[in-house]
Design a protein around this motif. Structure first.
Motif, PDB file in Angstrom:
ATOM      1  N   ALA A   1       9.398  -7.235  18.132  1.00 30.76           N
ATOM      2  CA  ALA A   1      10.733  -6.773  18.530  1.00 30.76           C
ATOM      3  C   ALA A   1      11.403  -5.975  17.417  1.00 30.76           C
ATOM      4  N   SER A   2      11.156  -6.368  16.165  1.00 31.56           N
ATOM      5  CA  SER A   2      11.798  -5.678  15.043  1.00 31.56           C
ATOM      6  C   SER A   2      11.296  -4.250  14.890  1.00 31.56           C
ATOM      7  N   LEU A   3      10.093  -3.962  15.422  1.00 30.79           N
ATOM      8  CA  LEU A   3       9.518  -2.614  15.322  1.00 30.79           C
ATOM      9  C   LEU A   3       9.585  -1.845  16.639  1.00 30.79           C
ATOM     10  N   ALA A   4      10.202  -2.437  17.642  1.00 27.98           N
ATOM     11  CA  ALA A   4      10.199  -1.826  18.980  1.00 27.98           C
ATOM     12  C   ALA A   4      10.904  -0.482  19.017  1.00 27.98           C
ATOM     13  N   HIS A   5      11.850  -0.257  18.088  1.00 31.59           N
ATOM     14  CA  HIS A   5      12.618   0.991  18.098  1.00 31.59           C
ATOM     15  C   HIS A   5      11.852   2.153  17.489  1.00 31.59           C
ATOM     16  N   SER A   6      10.749   1.869  16.799  1.00 25.60           N
ATOM     17  CA  SER A   6      10.032   2.920  16.079  1.00 25.60           C
ATOM     18  C   SER A   6       9.316   3.863  17.040  1.00 25.60           C
ATOM     19  N   PRO A   7       9.433   5.198  16.821  1.00 24.82           N
ATOM     20  CA  PRO A   7       8.742   6.152  17.691  1.00 24.82           C
ATOM     21  C   PRO A   7       7.241   6.230  17.406  1.00 24.82           C
ATOM     22  N   ALA A   8       6.813   5.670  16.274  1.00 22.85           N
ATOM     23  CA  ALA A   8       5.399   5.738  15.883  1.00 22.85           C
ATOM     24  C   ALA A   8       4.616   4.563  16.467  1.00 22.85           C
ATOM     25  N   ASP A   9       3.296   4.657  16.383  1.00 20.55           N
ATOM     26  CA  ASP A   9       2.430   3.552  16.789  1.00 20.55           C
ATOM     27  C   ASP A   9       2.611   2.414  15.783  1.00 20.55           C
ATOM     28  N   THR A  10       2.994   1.252  16.263  1.00 16.79           N
ATOM     29  CA  THR A  10       3.311   0.142  15.367  1.00 16.79           C
ATOM     30  C   THR A  10       2.230  -0.942  15.345  1.00 16.79           C
ATOM     31  N   SER A  11       1.128  -0.729  16.025  1.00 17.94           N
ATOM     32  CA  SER A  11       0.112  -1.781  16.128  1.00 17.94           C
ATOM     33  C   SER A  11      -0.418  -2.197  14.755  1.00 17.94           C
ATOM     34  N   LYS A  12      -0.693  -1.207  13.873  1.00 17.67           N
ATOM     35  CA  LYS A  12      -1.187  -1.540  12.529  1.00 17.67           C
ATOM     36  C   LYS A  12      -0.118  -2.227  11.696  1.00 17.67           C
ATOM     37  N   ALA A  13       1.120  -1.810  11.876  1.00 19.89           N
ATOM     38  CA  ALA A  13       2.212  -2.414  11.117  1.00 19.89           C
ATOM     39  C   ALA A  13       2.405  -3.872  11.526  1.00 19.89           C
ATOM     40  N   ILE A  14       2.337  -4.149  12.834  1.00 23.61           N
ATOM     41  CA  ILE A  14       2.478  -5.524  13.318  1.00 23.61           C
ATOM     42  C   ILE A  14       1.362  -6.393  12.756  1.00 23.61           C
ATOM     43  N   ALA A  15       0.135  -5.887  12.831  1.00 24.29           N
ATOM     44  CA  ALA A  15      -1.005  -6.637  12.295  1.00 24.29           C
ATOM     45  C   ALA A  15      -0.847  -6.852  10.791  1.00 24.29           C
ATOM     46  N   GLY A  16      -0.346  -5.820  10.093  1.00 24.17           N
ATOM     47  CA  GLY A  16      -0.161  -5.920   8.654  1.00 24.17           C
ATOM     48  C   GLY A  16       0.890  -6.942   8.271  1.00 24.17           C
ATOM     49  N   LYS A  17       1.999  -6.964   9.009  1.00 21.70           N
ATOM     50  CA  LYS A  17       3.060  -7.939   8.737  1.00 21.70           C
ATOM     51  C   LYS A  17       2.551  -9.369   8.915  1.00 21.70           C
TER      52      LYS A  17
ATOM     53  N   LYS B   1       3.957   8.765   6.527  1.00 16.63           N
ATOM     54  CA  LYS B   1       2.793   8.092   5.942  1.00 16.63           C
ATOM     55  C   LYS B   1       2.220   7.037   6.873  1.00 16.63           C
ATOM     56  N   GLY B   2       3.077   6.509   7.751  1.00 13.54           N
ATOM     57  CA  GLY B   2       2.643   5.455   8.656  1.00 13.54           C
ATOM     58  C   GLY B   2       3.172   4.110   8.198  1.00 13.54           C
ATOM     59  N   ILE B   3       3.713   3.341   9.156  1.00 14.33           N
ATOM     60  CA  ILE B   3       4.298   2.045   8.813  1.00 14.33           C
ATOM     61  C   ILE B   3       3.215   1.095   8.315  1.00 14.33           C
ATOM     62  N   GLY B   4       1.984   1.286   8.792  1.00 12.86           N
ATOM     63  CA  GLY B   4       0.880   0.455   8.331  1.00 12.86           C
ATOM     64  C   GLY B   4       0.623   0.626   6.852  1.00 12.86           C
ATOM     65  N   THR B   5       0.783   1.858   6.344  1.00  7.61           N
ATOM     66  CA  THR B   5       0.612   2.136   4.918  1.00  7.61           C
ATOM     67  C   THR B   5       1.650   1.381   4.099  1.00  7.61           C
ATOM     68  N   ARG B   6       2.863   1.319   4.624  1.00  3.77           N
ATOM     69  CA  ARG B   6       3.932   0.580   3.955  1.00  3.77           C
ATOM     70  C   ARG B   6       3.561  -0.894   3.828  1.00  3.77           C
ATOM     71  N   GLN B   7       2.946  -1.458   4.867  1.00  2.00           N
ATOM     72  CA  GLN B   7       2.540  -2.861   4.814  1.00  2.00           C
ATOM     73  C   GLN B   7       1.483  -3.088   3.735  1.00  2.00           C
ATOM     74  N   ALA B   8       0.588  -2.132   3.575  1.00  2.00           N
ATOM     75  CA  ALA B   8      -0.445  -2.237   2.531  1.00  2.00           C
ATOM     76  C   ALA B   8       0.201  -2.205   1.147  1.00  2.00           C
ATOM     77  N   GLU B   9       1.226  -1.363   0.966  1.00  2.00           N
ATOM     78  CA  GLU B   9       1.922  -1.294  -0.317  1.00  2.00           C
ATOM     79  C   GLU B   9       2.620  -2.616  -0.627  1.00  2.00           C
ATOM     80  N   LEU B  10       3.275  -3.192   0.375  1.00  7.28           N
ATOM     81  CA  LEU B  10       3.963  -4.469   0.178  1.00  7.28           C
ATOM     82  C   LEU B  10       2.973  -5.581  -0.139  1.00  7.28           C
ATOM     83  N   LYS B  11       1.824  -5.556   0.536  1.00  4.90           N
ATOM     84  CA  LYS B  11       0.800  -6.569   0.281  1.00  4.90           C
ATOM     85  C   LYS B  11       0.323  -6.493  -1.165  1.00  4.90           C
ATOM     86  N   ALA B  12       0.156  -5.281  -1.678  1.00  5.81           N
ATOM     87  CA  ALA B  12      -0.271  -5.101  -3.064  1.00  5.81           C
ATOM     88  C   ALA B  12       0.794  -5.610  -4.034  1.00  5.81           C
TER      89      ALA B  12
END
Length: 277
Positions: A135-151, A96-107
């Motif tokens: 650093a906490s997302l550095a291990h992820s194989p996916a693009d983490t830019s949206k997740a970092i911004a979301g966090k 689904k994308g780590i960024g989507t997870r951040q949106a769910e947590l924000k809600a």
């Protein structure tokens, strides 16, 4: 009843249909069942139409009112437990994308008033410095830019004084070397600074402190309505009231063991100085 983890949280409609069929077989109208259960007729209707997820207590009340046989009680209760428990595996979250997870947590944070976080092994994104988040997302194989911004964007909720936050971190969570020693010292300084926010309580449990139970997982409690439990393979979402009360009790025990206020800031300063040395 046996089931796979992926089935959890997916049985709501089946439960609604089964409860509706049981009522009809008992020859009761929705109004009469509601009266027997001391529920509103509209709640019974929403449960039977799958618009409201009934708690296990709701289901037990309905089954008693219908005088259901023991075998039916066991089957429906197991189904209700599945409906109130959701499993989200890590593969699905990544798809689904780590960024989507951040949106769910924000809600979730937007709809909650009091949030309680027990952090066993890492600092949560709400409290993290930008370097720690990356650093906490550095291990992820996916693009983490949206997740970092979301966090980082989610951190604004800490300054909403209509909400209350309680964070309890073990010493391991605070000192785990996710980043370099100097960056970790900065992370500890940030934790100390956030303790001054009027609606934020941050407690730390130093190594060796006795606790009422032995912690096994990081978990978050949203008001008294939902608990999320983090594991290395994914996360569990619990919605049943008795499960939530159990975690509230566990969290309260850790609160009694934790250092808060000036004592917490002194301990964080000690750990920060050790990193810098």
């Amino acid at each position: 009843m046996t089931f796979e983890p992926e089935q959890l949280g997916q049985s709501g409609q089946e439960l609604a249909s089964m409860l509706r069929d049981l009522r009809k077989r008992a020859g009761l109208s929705g109004v009469r069942l509601a009266a027997r259960c001391n529920m509103s007729q509209s709640k019974v209707s929403r449960i039977e139409n799958g618009k409201v997820r009934p708690s296990l207590v709701d289901v037990e009340q309905i089954l008693r009112a219908l005088d259901a046989p023991p075998s039916t009680v066991a089957e429906v209760s197991a189904l209700a437990r599945m409906a109130n428990t959701e499993w989200r595996n890590l593969r699905e979250l990544r798809r689904k994308g780590i960024g989507t997870r951040q949106a769910e947590l924000k809600a979730l944070e937007a709809s909650s008033t009091h949030m309680r976080y027990f952090l066993l092994s890492m600092v949560t994104g709400l409290l993290a410095t930008p370097e720690y988040v990356r650093a906490s997302l550095a291990h992820s194989p996916a693009d983490t830019s949206k997740a970092i911004a979301g966090k980082l964007e989610r951190q604004a909720v800490l300054y909403d004084t209509s909400k209350q936050f309680t964070f309890i971190l073990t010493e391991q969570a605070v000192r785990w070397p996710v980043v370099s020693p100097l960056a970790l010292a900065e992370q500890m300084d940030r934790l100390a600074s956030l303790t001054y926010l009027p609606n934020v309580r941050i407690g730390v449990i130093p190594m060796g402190t006795p606790t009422p139970t032995n912690p096994l997982n990081t978990f978050t409690i949203y008001d008294a309505s939902l608990v999320t439990i983090e594991t290395s393979a994914g996360s569990l979402v619990l919605r049943d009231g008795r499960d939530i009360q159990s975690y509230l009790k566990e969290f309260s025990g850790y609160e009694e063991s934790a250092l808060f206020g000036e004592a917490a800031r002194a301990k964080l300063a000690e750990w920060s100085a050790a990193c810098r040395s």
